[in-house]
Write a protein that holds these residues in place. Structure first.
Motif, PDB file in Angstrom:
ATOM      1  N   LYS B 231       0.857  -1.241  -0.052  1.00 45.61           N
ATOM      2  CA  LYS B 231      -0.080  -0.087  -0.020  1.00 45.61           C
ATOM      3  C   LYS B 231       1.175   1.432  -0.066  1.00 45.61           C
ATOM      4  CE  LYS B 231      -3.427   1.876   2.994  1.00 45.61           C
ATOM      5  NZ  LYS B 231      -3.724   2.411   3.949  1.00 45.61           N
ATOM      6  N   HIS B 232       2.171   1.755   1.063  1.00 46.31           N
ATOM      7  CA  HIS B 232       2.766   2.300   1.150  1.00 46.31           C
ATOM      8  C   HIS B 232       3.391   2.508  -0.639  1.00 46.31           C
ATOM      9  CE1 HIS B 232       2.621   2.919   6.013  1.00 46.31           C
ATOM     10  NE2 HIS B 232       1.601   3.407   4.947  1.00 46.31           N
ATOM     11  N   LEU B 233       4.270   1.245  -0.836  1.00 46.63           N
ATOM     12  CA  LEU B 233       5.071   1.932  -2.118  1.00 46.63           C
ATOM     13  C   LEU B 233       3.603   1.742  -2.991  1.00 46.63           C
ATOM     14  CD1 LEU B 233       7.588   1.290  -3.101  1.00 46.63           C
ATOM     15  CD2 LEU B 233       7.452  -0.836  -3.482  1.00 46.63           C
ATOM     16  N   GLU B 234       2.507   1.502  -3.346  1.00 45.95           N
ATOM     17  CA  GLU B 234       2.082   2.053  -4.681  1.00 45.95           C
ATOM     18  C   GLU B 234       1.677   3.223  -3.889  1.00 45.95           C
ATOM     19  OE1 GLU B 234      -2.004  -0.304  -3.188  1.00 45.95           O
ATOM     20  OE2 GLU B 234      -1.270  -1.739  -5.336  1.00 45.95           O
ATOM     21  N   GLU B 235       0.790   4.194  -2.892  1.00 44.96           N
ATOM     22  CA  GLU B 235       1.319   5.583  -3.041  1.00 44.96           C
ATOM     23  C   GLU B 235       2.028   5.708  -3.311  1.00 44.96           C
ATOM     24  OE1 GLU B 235      -1.074   7.184  -2.212  1.00 44.96           O
ATOM     25  OE2 GLU B 235      -0.672   9.157  -1.829  1.00 44.96           O
ATOM     26  N   ALA B 236       3.315   5.714  -3.239  1.00 45.54           N
ATOM     27  CA  ALA B 236       4.915   6.489  -3.365  1.00 45.54           C
ATOM     28  C   ALA B 236       4.717   6.803  -4.850  1.00 45.54           C
ATOM     29  CB  ALA B 236       5.800   5.854  -2.548  1.00 45.54           C
ATOM     30  N   ILE B 237       4.713   5.542  -5.511  1.00 45.22           N
ATOM     31  CA  ILE B 237       4.861   5.274  -6.935  1.00 45.22           C
ATOM     32  C   ILE B 237       3.814   6.578  -7.588  1.00 45.22           C
ATOM     33  CG2 ILE B 237       4.180   4.070  -9.156  1.00 45.22           C
ATOM     34  CD1 ILE B 237       5.312   1.342  -7.058  1.00 45.22           C
ATOM     35  N   ARG B 238       2.602   6.683  -7.211  1.00 49.38           N
ATOM     36  CA  ARG B 238       2.030   7.030  -7.161  1.00 49.38           C
ATOM     37  C   ARG B 238       1.914   8.947  -7.483  1.00 49.38           C
ATOM     38  NH1 ARG B 238      -1.568  10.748  -6.240  1.00 49.38           N
ATOM     39  NH2 ARG B 238      -1.325  10.432  -3.828  1.00 49.38           N
ATOM     40  N   GLN B 239       3.287   9.321  -6.013  1.00 54.00           N
ATOM     41  CA  GLN B 239       3.731  10.602  -5.633  1.00 54.00           C
ATOM     42  C   GLN B 239       4.856  10.890  -6.502  1.00 54.00           C
ATOM     43  OE1 GLN B 239       4.399  10.284  -1.419  1.00 54.00           O
ATOM     44  NE2 GLN B 239       2.597  10.549  -0.899  1.00 54.00           N
ATOM     45  N   ALA B 240       5.337  10.189  -7.093  1.00 50.71           N
ATOM     46  CA  ALA B 240       6.998   9.835  -7.365  1.00 50.71           C
ATOM     47  C   ALA B 240       6.274  10.873  -8.835  1.00 50.71           C
ATOM     48  CB  ALA B 240       7.352   8.540  -7.344  1.00 50.71           C
ATOM     49  N   ARG B 241       5.504   9.692  -9.501  1.00 53.62           N
ATOM     50  CA  ARG B 241       5.462  10.169 -11.501  1.00 53.62           C
ATOM     51  C   ARG B 241       4.792  11.603 -10.970  1.00 53.62           C
ATOM     52  NH1 ARG B 241       1.965   4.576 -11.859  1.00 53.62           N
ATOM     53  NH2 ARG B 241       3.838   3.581 -12.879  1.00 53.62           N
ATOM     54  N   GLU B 242       3.273  11.678 -10.196  1.00 54.76           N
ATOM     55  CA  GLU B 242       3.202  13.646 -10.455  1.00 54.76           C
ATOM     56  C   GLU B 242       3.864  14.275 -10.103  1.00 54.76           C
ATOM     57  OE1 GLU B 242      -0.990  12.486  -7.989  1.00 54.76           O
ATOM     58  OE2 GLU B 242      -0.144  14.336  -6.975  1.00 54.76           O
ATOM     59  N   ALA B 243       5.513  13.718  -8.959  1.00 54.41           N
ATOM     60  CA  ALA B 243       6.327  14.619  -9.244  1.00 54.41           C
ATOM     61  C   ALA B 243       6.967  14.955  -9.770  1.00 54.41           C
ATOM     62  CB  ALA B 243       6.910  14.411  -7.901  1.00 54.41           C
ATOM     63  N   ASN B 244       7.191  14.013 -11.530  1.00 52.81           N
ATOM     64  CA  ASN B 244       7.673  13.574 -12.009  1.00 52.81           C
ATOM     65  C   ASN B 244       9.578  13.135 -12.204  1.00 52.81           C
ATOM     66  OD1 ASN B 244      10.380  15.101 -14.582  1.00 52.81           O
ATOM     67  ND2 ASN B 244       8.988  13.711 -15.077  1.00 52.81           N
ATOM     68  N   LEU B 245       9.255  12.178 -11.059  1.00 55.16           N
ATOM     69  CA  LEU B 245      10.781  11.741 -10.378  1.00 55.16           C
ATOM     70  C   LEU B 245      10.567  10.090 -10.650  1.00 55.16           C
ATOM     71  CD1 LEU B 245       9.721  12.404  -6.387  1.00 55.16           C
ATOM     72  CD2 LEU B 245      12.123  13.451  -8.089  1.00 55.16           C
ATOM     73  N   LEU B 246       8.878   9.529 -11.033  1.00 57.90           N
ATOM     74  CA  LEU B 246       9.365   8.057 -12.498  1.00 57.90           C
ATOM     75  C   LEU B 246       8.369   8.740 -13.398  1.00 57.90           C
ATOM     76  CD1 LEU B 246       7.929   5.791  -9.716  1.00 57.90           C
ATOM     77  CD2 LEU B 246       9.593   5.867 -10.331  1.00 57.90           C
ATOM     78  N   GLY B 247       8.823   7.805 -15.411  1.00 55.81           N
ATOM     79  CA  GLY B 247       7.852   8.740 -16.631  1.00 55.81           C
ATOM     80  C   GLY B 247       8.980   8.701 -16.984  1.00 55.81           C
ATOM     81  N   GLU B 248       7.868   9.674 -17.815  1.00 50.57           N
ATOM     82  CA  GLU B 248       8.638  10.017 -19.004  1.00 50.57           C
ATOM     83  C   GLU B 248       9.659  11.819 -18.548  1.00 50.57           C
ATOM     84  OE1 GLU B 248       9.423   8.935 -22.527  1.00 50.57           O
ATOM     85  OE2 GLU B 248       7.474   7.191 -21.536  1.00 50.57           O
ATOM     86  N   ASN B 249      11.158  11.291 -18.663  1.00 49.13           N
ATOM     87  CA  ASN B 249      11.862  12.868 -18.813  1.00 49.13           C
ATOM     88  C   ASN B 249      11.776  13.238 -17.999  1.00 49.13           C
ATOM     89  OD1 ASN B 249      13.739  15.200 -19.886  1.00 49.13           O
ATOM     90  ND2 ASN B 249      11.991  15.742 -20.575  1.00 49.13           N
ATOM     91  N   ILE B 250      12.403  12.379 -16.931  1.00 48.61           N
ATOM     92  CA  ILE B 250      12.048  12.676 -14.973  1.00 48.61           C
ATOM     93  C   ILE B 250      13.494  13.433 -14.625  1.00 48.61           C
ATOM     94  CG2 ILE B 250      13.288  12.032 -13.089  1.00 48.61           C
ATOM     95  CD1 ILE B 250      12.666   9.101 -13.300  1.00 48.61           C
ATOM     96  N   LEU B 251      12.970  14.712 -14.375  1.00 45.09           N
ATOM     97  CA  LEU B 251      12.951  16.488 -14.052  1.00 45.09           C
ATOM     98  C   LEU B 251      14.050  16.819 -15.052  1.00 45.09           C
ATOM     99  CD1 LEU B 251      14.516  14.957 -10.353  1.00 45.09           C
ATOM    100  CD2 LEU B 251      12.948  15.873 -10.906  1.00 45.09           C
ATOM    101  N   GLY B 252      13.445  16.680 -16.172  1.00 50.97           N
ATOM    102  CA  GLY B 252      13.672  17.289 -17.423  1.00 50.97           C
ATOM    103  C   GLY B 252      15.091  16.883 -18.015  1.00 50.97           C
ATOM    104  N   THR B 253      15.873  15.722 -17.606  1.00 53.15           N
ATOM    105  CA  THR B 253      17.085  15.536 -17.869  1.00 53.15           C
ATOM    106  C   THR B 253      16.826  14.470 -18.330  1.00 53.15           C
ATOM    107  OG1 THR B 253      16.686  13.459 -16.405  1.00 53.15           O
ATOM    108  CG2 THR B 253      17.926  15.310 -15.235  1.00 53.15           C
ATOM    109  N   GLY B 254      15.686  14.182 -19.274  1.00 51.38           N
ATOM    110  CA  GLY B 254      16.534  13.289 -20.753  1.00 51.38           C
ATOM    111  C   GLY B 254      15.873  11.903 -20.216  1.00 51.38           C
ATOM    112  N   PHE B 255      16.462  11.154 -18.480  1.00 51.85           N
ATOM    113  CA  PHE B 255      15.850  10.204 -18.429  1.00 51.85           C
ATOM    114  C   PHE B 255      14.905   9.439 -18.310  1.00 51.85           C
ATOM    115  CE2 PHE B 255      16.160   6.863 -14.681  1.00 51.85           C
ATOM    116  CZ  PHE B 255      16.383   5.796 -15.001  1.00 51.85           C
ATOM    117  N   SER B 256      14.303   8.196 -19.017  1.00 55.19           N
ATOM    118  CA  SER B 256      12.926   8.276 -18.612  1.00 55.19           C
ATOM    119  C   SER B 256      13.233   6.655 -17.709  1.00 55.19           C
ATOM    120  CB  SER B 256      12.219   8.227 -19.829  1.00 55.19           C
ATOM    121  OG  SER B 256      11.987   8.853 -20.827  1.00 55.19           O
ATOM    122  N   CYS B 257      12.000   6.669 -16.653  1.00 54.34           N
ATOM    123  CA  CYS B 257      12.133   4.954 -16.442  1.00 54.34           C
ATOM    124  C   CYS B 257      10.752   4.949 -15.854  1.00 54.34           C
ATOM    125  CB  CYS B 257      13.021   4.815 -15.128  1.00 54.34           C
ATOM    126  SG  CYS B 257      13.794   3.242 -15.071  1.00 54.34           S
TER     127      CYS B 257
END
Lengths: 167, 583
Positions: B231-257
């Motif tokens: 439950k906590h990890l699911e929530e953290a993943i959701r938050q990280a996606r929202e903050a662009n810490l996961l997904g495309e072009n993470i923090l504008g660095t071009g790294f996607s994951c």
């Protein structure tokens, strides 16, 4: 597989799950987990249906279902008692607790009481080792148990359910 | 002021949820304090724990809190009069449980709110990732990990940089970074604590690993028995996606994951990396032959790298503080810190993180406070069913991969189950073989049949049917299983047997030749007798006996028929005159 042919299951209940996952490679365990959430266990006709939709043999589905301890092939009681078999629990006397629960309910592990109230399962470590010995009933952990306190918990549940204590 | 309740799984099991309800019931619309939540601080023996903070300063740590204490806590928070909670404040001795530790992997556990990204960032969150993505090449990351000396915390202790480098070097567009959170060793729960209490730390460590090996997809394989962690990890993943810490072009660095969770379904063997991959693919979790190694051909036949939760939990710290700072702790061949789950017959059970190079005595006596109920220390089981028992005379063994392996045990994932004088070591070996025989996947003969035969021999020994030559037979069979088994489960399954024979051979001999269990723990080897002089003939024992093995007239000494006695101990417990002895 020791499973009787039960009444036909309502296969429509997992249609959403199959629509989402049947075509995704490697999703069989996820599908079985979600199916078990729906039916409480994995009825035979459900496993055949899943095999058919995923495009694997029923043997493969049953093979996976019997490999993992999470999957059940028979219905469970209203209260699922998971008795922790971890090392810390063992060292702190879980065998006596488990034996007392089994003898009080008149079932051995893997079985369900006749009134359908309790199922007793042995599970691998629940990770509450500092509270050993531990049992978990429907997701709630009870720690530092003795045979007497474990039976008291069961009696509370029986009283709540109005069941006869003549088990 | 802030009231913060420790609500990890252990805390909840100990009653933290009831404490929360009791506190919430007292709250009015306007209070001069807030009510928060945190994960597991690792002082499990003191749960439920409630902390009182002023900003980031811990004012009071309240322990073994019950719902009845709610009023005092709320009043203390309202008035600022902390003397109201003196009775439940942690003692100076108990505080040492934490102050004697060095926390890196657990540094946020029990401190921050695991469901708050802001809390994590306010600590030192995602600083390691930002540094890596903006200033370092993947090769530099691997080099830094190499300098740190970080090795796999899941059991094998393989150098992390080597695995990352192998996966980086492998050709292939699609690569996977996998986290093994299938914490199967009974007695180990540090991975659960990290995911429950500090999920973003895992995500950050994994992102740095993914950048290093060139993976675009990350999978966490977590035990289904850990619902709160999921439950906590699911929530953290959701938050990280929202903050662009996961997904495309993470923090504008071009790294996607991106990242996803796969819930395991309960099989100990899935802790073995190739079995885990099979399970991820939806199949029976049976190990593959190596080579090819996962770094060449892993999940979906693509290059894959698998590390344990605790390993990843160190990565961000290493990137922020430098590999050299990590390597400054520990011994020549074991660097950094290690988390241990201290359980069993220990006074203070919980999670202990200490630098490598400390001794077992430092952990068990220095931090754990020694044995419960004034008993004697007998042995500690390290590394669960794959590890071994280490006896009292080796308590000064240093915590180091090599030194522990020399005892016949292993570092393993860090389970430390402490046993006292009442624990039968033959029974302990049988307990572990019951487990491994049940969990053997059946693919290779040595493990499938070998563990079964070992279990049978141990069973007959504890039942008093052991034969001359059984110890030698066990040793021979253990060697064969170690040498012949396909994967780590089988190769290590004999360890508990070998170490108990090595250090407690006299207990095996007592069971086999004298038909006696020195600890009296094995029921089949006990005898019960009634001392004539002490028996008053009250008949209580006879009434309690489920086997009708006790006979005698009222007010006359009773006798036990050993052929009928099932050694259930009921009579001895029932006797008010101490007239029944167990031998």
């Amino acid at each position: 597989m020791n499973q009787k042919k039960g009444p036909a299951s309502n296969l429509a209940l997992i249609e959403d799950v199959l629509a989402e996952y049947a075509g995704v490679p490697g999703s069989l365990i996820t599908i079985l987990q979600k199916a078990q959430d729906v039916y409480g266990y994995l009825p035979r006709d459900v496993m055949y249906h899943i095999a058919n939709r995923v495009g694997v043999t029923p043997a493969e589905v049953v093979g996976v279902a019997t490999f993992y301890s999470q999957f059940r092939l028979a219905p469970i009681g209203k209260y699922l008692i998971m008795s922790c078999q971890g090392t810390a629990c063992h060292v702190n006397g879980s065998e006596r607790v488990s034996a007392a629960v089994a003898s009080y309910l008149g079932i051995s592990h893997g079985q369900t009481t006749e009134d359908g109230l309790f199922t007793l399962e042995h599970v691998a470590c629940l990770g509450c080792c500092s509270l050993a010995p531990v049992i978990m009933i429907n997701g709630e952990a009870y720690g530092n148990l003795t045979p007497e306190s474990a039976i008291a918990i069961l009696k509370d549940i029986q009283a709540k359910e109005g069941a006869s204590c003549a088990l | 002021m802030r009231i913060v309740i420790g609500e990890g799984s252990c805390g909840i099991a100990a009653g933290a949820a009831k404490v929360r309800l009791a506190i919430e019931a007292l709250l009015t619309e306007k209070e001069p304090f807030t009510l928060g939540s945190t994960g597991c601080i690792g002082m499990c023996y003191l749960e439920p724990i409630v902390d009182l903070y002023d900003g980031k300063t811990l004012l009071r740590r309240l322990v073994r809190v019950s719902p009845d204490d709610a009023e005092a806590i709320v009043n203390a928070a309202r008035t600022g009069d902390l003397s109201l909670v003196d009775a439940i404040t942690i003692t100076a001795e108990d505080e040492e449980f934490l102050t004697k530790q060095t926390r890196i992997a657990l540094r946020h556990c029990g401190v921050i709110d695991p469901t708050s990204l802001a809390d994590y960032c306010d600590a030192d969150g995602y600083k390691g990732l930002k540094k890596v993505l903006t200033t370092m090449t993947p090769e530099e990351v691997i080099e830094e990990i190499k300098i740190s000396g970080l090795a796999g915390r899941g059991g094998a202790g393989f150098p992390t940089w080597f695995k990352w480098n192998a996966a980086r070097q492998s050709a292939g567009e699609q690569k996977y970074l996998i986290c093994n959170a299938d914490e199967g060793d009974p007695g180990a729960f540090m991975d659960r604590a990290v995911i429950e209490s500090d999920p973003h730390n895992l995500i950050e460590g994994m992102l740095i690993g993914a950048y290093a090996i060139g993976a675009k997809e990350m999978i966490v394989y977590v035990r289904a028995e850990y619902p709160l962690a999921i439950k906590h990890l699911e929530e953290a993943i959701r938050q990280a996606r929202e903050a662009n810490l996961l997904g495309e072009n993470i923090l504008g660095t071009g790294f996607s994951c991106d990242m996803r969770i796969k819930a395991g379904a309960g099989a100990f063997v899935c802790g073995e990396e190739t079995a885990l991959i099979e399970s991820l693919e939806g199949k029976r979790g049976m190990p593959r032959l190596k080579p090819p190694f996962p770094a060449q051909k892993g999940y979906m036949d693509a290059p894959s790298n698998i590390n344990n939760v605790e390993t990843f939990a160190n990565v961000s710290w290493i990137m922020q503080n430098g590999g050299a700072a990590f390597a400054a702790m520990g011994t020549e061949n074991s660097k950094g810190t290690k988390v241990f789950a201290l359980t069993g017959k220990i006074r203070k059970g919980g999670l202990v993180e200490i630098p490598m190079g400390k001794t077992l005595r430092d952990v068990i006596f220095g931090i754990g406070g020694g044995i419960k109920d004034g008993k004697q220390f007998k042995a500690v089981q390290m590394g669960g069913p794959s590890g071994g028992c280490i006896p009292a005379e080796l308590l000064d063994t240093v915590i180091d991969y090599k030194a522990l392996a020399a005892t016949g045990a292993i570092m393993g994932s860090g389970g430390m189950v402490v046993m006292d004088e009442d624990t039968c070591m033959v029974g302990m070996a049988k307990f572990f073989l019951d487990f491994t025989a049940l969990e053997s996947c059946g693919k290779c003969v040595h493990c499938r049949i070998g563990t079964k035969r070992l279990q049978e021999i141990l069973t007959r020994i504890v039942e008093g049917k052991g034969k001359d030559g059984d110890i030698e037979l066990l040793e021979e069979l253990c060697t064969a299983v170690k040498d012949g088994a396909l994967c780590g489960l089988g190769q290590t399954a004999p360890n508990p047997v070998l170490t108990t024979i090595r250090y407690f051979r006299d207990e095996y001999e007592a069971h086999i030749y004298d038909k006696k269990c020195p600890t009296k723990e094995c029921p089949a080897l006990r005898t019960y007798t009634i001392i004539e002089d002490k028996c008053r003939g009250c008949t209580l024992c006879a009434k309690q006996c489920p086997a009708k093995a006790i006979t005698g007239e009222v007010k006359r000494p009773h006798v036990i028929n050993p052929d009928l006695c099932i050694r259930c101990d009921q009579c001895r417990k029932a006797c008010k005159f101490g007239a029944i002895i167990m031998d």
